[in-house]
Scaffold this motif. Sequence first.
Motif, short mmCIF file in Angstrom:
data_model
loop_
_atom_site.label_atom_id
_atom_site.label_comp_id
_atom_site.label_asym_id
_atom_site.label_seq_id
_atom_site.Cartn_x
_atom_site.Cartn_y
_atom_site.Cartn_z
N LEU A 136 0.40 -11.12 62.20
CA LEU A 136 1.67 -10.41 62.00
C LEU A 136 2.69 -10.72 63.08
O LEU A 136 3.89 -10.68 62.84
CB LEU A 136 1.43 -8.89 61.97
N LEU A 137 2.20 -11.04 64.27
CA LEU A 137 3.09 -11.23 65.42
C LEU A 137 3.31 -12.69 65.81
O LEU A 137 3.94 -12.96 66.82
CB LEU A 137 2.54 -10.45 66.63
N ARG A 138 2.81 -13.60 64.99
CA ARG A 138 2.96 -15.02 65.30
C ARG A 138 4.43 -15.38 65.51
O ARG A 138 5.28 -15.09 64.66
CB ARG A 138 2.38 -15.87 64.17
N GLY A 139 4.74 -15.95 66.66
CA GLY A 139 6.09 -16.39 66.96
C GLY A 139 7.04 -15.29 67.43
O GLY A 139 8.20 -15.56 67.71
N LYS A 140 6.55 -14.07 67.52
CA LYS A 140 7.42 -12.96 67.94
C LYS A 140 7.26 -12.70 69.44
O LYS A 140 6.18 -12.86 69.99
CB LYS A 140 7.06 -11.68 67.19
N THR A 141 8.34 -12.27 70.06
CA THR A 141 8.27 -11.80 71.43
C THR A 141 7.78 -10.36 71.37
O THR A 141 8.25 -9.56 70.57
CB THR A 141 9.66 -11.88 72.09
N THR A 158 -1.87 -2.40 75.31
CA THR A 158 -1.67 -3.64 76.06
C THR A 158 -2.99 -4.37 76.26
O THR A 158 -3.08 -5.59 76.04
CB THR A 158 -1.01 -3.33 77.42
N LYS A 159 -4.02 -3.63 76.64
CA LYS A 159 -5.33 -4.26 76.87
C LYS A 159 -5.86 -4.90 75.58
O LYS A 159 -6.37 -6.02 75.60
CB LYS A 159 -6.33 -3.22 77.39
N ARG A 160 -5.71 -4.21 74.47
CA ARG A 160 -6.21 -4.76 73.20
C ARG A 160 -5.42 -6.00 72.80
O ARG A 160 -5.99 -6.97 72.31
CB ARG A 160 -6.13 -3.69 72.09
N CYS A 161 -4.11 -6.00 73.02
CA CYS A 161 -3.31 -7.20 72.72
C CYS A 161 -3.80 -8.38 73.54
O CYS A 161 -3.96 -9.49 73.02
CB CYS A 161 -1.83 -6.94 72.99
N LEU A 162 -4.06 -8.15 74.83
CA LEU A 162 -4.56 -9.22 75.69
C LEU A 162 -5.91 -9.74 75.19
O LEU A 162 -6.15 -10.95 75.18
CB LEU A 162 -4.66 -8.74 77.14
N GLU A 163 -6.78 -8.83 74.74
CA GLU A 163 -8.08 -9.24 74.19
C GLU A 163 -7.91 -10.10 72.94
O GLU A 163 -8.73 -10.96 72.65
CB GLU A 163 -8.92 -8.00 73.85
N LEU A 164 -6.83 -9.87 72.19
CA LEU A 164 -6.56 -10.64 70.96
C LEU A 164 -5.76 -11.92 71.26
O LEU A 164 -5.37 -12.62 70.34
CB LEU A 164 -5.80 -9.77 69.96
N GLY A 165 -5.49 -12.18 72.54
CA GLY A 165 -4.75 -13.38 72.90
C GLY A 165 -3.24 -13.23 72.82
O GLY A 165 -2.51 -14.21 72.84
N LEU A 198 15.36 -0.25 72.73
CA LEU A 198 16.81 -0.42 72.83
C LEU A 198 17.19 -1.60 73.71
O LEU A 198 18.26 -2.19 73.53
CB LEU A 198 17.45 0.86 73.37
N SER A 199 16.33 -1.99 74.65
CA SER A 199 16.61 -3.10 75.56
C SER A 199 16.19 -4.45 74.98
O SER A 199 16.61 -5.49 75.48
CB SER A 199 15.86 -2.91 76.88
N SER A 200 15.36 -4.43 73.97
CA SER A 200 14.81 -5.66 73.41
C SER A 200 15.77 -6.29 72.41
O SER A 200 16.65 -5.63 71.87
CB SER A 200 13.47 -5.36 72.73
N GLU A 201 15.55 -7.56 72.17
CA GLU A 201 16.39 -8.29 71.22
C GLU A 201 15.91 -8.07 69.79
O GLU A 201 14.71 -7.87 69.55
CB GLU A 201 16.38 -9.78 71.55
N ASN A 202 16.84 -8.14 68.86
CA ASN A 202 16.48 -8.07 67.45
C ASN A 202 15.52 -9.21 67.13
O ASN A 202 15.67 -10.32 67.62
CB ASN A 202 17.72 -8.17 66.56
N GLY A 203 14.50 -8.90 66.33
CA GLY A 203 13.50 -9.88 65.96
C GLY A 203 12.23 -9.79 66.80
O GLY A 203 11.21 -10.37 66.44
N TRP A 204 12.28 -9.08 67.91
CA TRP A 204 11.09 -8.88 68.72
C TRP A 204 10.23 -7.80 68.07
O TRP A 204 10.65 -7.14 67.12
CB TRP A 204 11.46 -8.44 70.13
N ALA A 205 9.03 -7.60 68.62
CA ALA A 205 8.13 -6.56 68.12
C ALA A 205 7.72 -5.63 69.25
O ALA A 205 7.48 -6.07 70.37
CB ALA A 205 6.88 -7.20 67.51
N LEU A 206 7.67 -4.34 68.93
CA LEU A 206 7.23 -3.32 69.87
C LEU A 206 5.93 -2.73 69.33
O LEU A 206 5.84 -2.37 68.15
CB LEU A 206 8.28 -2.21 69.99
#
Length: 172
Positions: free
Chosen positions: A10-15, A24-31, A100-108
Amino acid sequence: MKDDRLLPFLLRGKTLVTVGDVTTKRCLELGLVPRTAIFDGKTRRSQWVELRAPNGVLKAFNPPGQICLDAAKVVKKAILTSTWVKVEGEEDLLAIPALLSSENGWALLYGQPKAGVVLVEINKYTKLHFLEIIKMFDGDVEEFLREFDYDPNQPLLGELDERLYDLLFPEL
């Protein structure tokens, strides 16, 4: 999202911006390495979580159940400089200034206790949604809005945007 194994697809290519230690820890575990992660070093306010930031760490103080303007400014700076934020206090509501600080197209991504991970695609409408939530807060909302380049004296939505917003977020 209970099955987070889909996140890399789902997050391929997204900031990516993450809020919360477990997320955060789980994201790191998923690469998945977030551009900015906002964490407090513990989960459920007691269990300690070890995280290592790749590009440095800024520090912020944010009381539970609040968004301190100084902490929001630190989050904004972290987003701009690709650094992480270690929070003394509680980081949960700092998802709003992160979005609010992130750019459009990024993922939170942030954790929802006992439910899973929440994925928000950042765009004009998700930003407007969270700005509407901020307007309900106590405190100096006008200063907060100005910090994120919104004029508190101007309507957030135009007529066409308002109709589309109502379709996307009917509960507000």
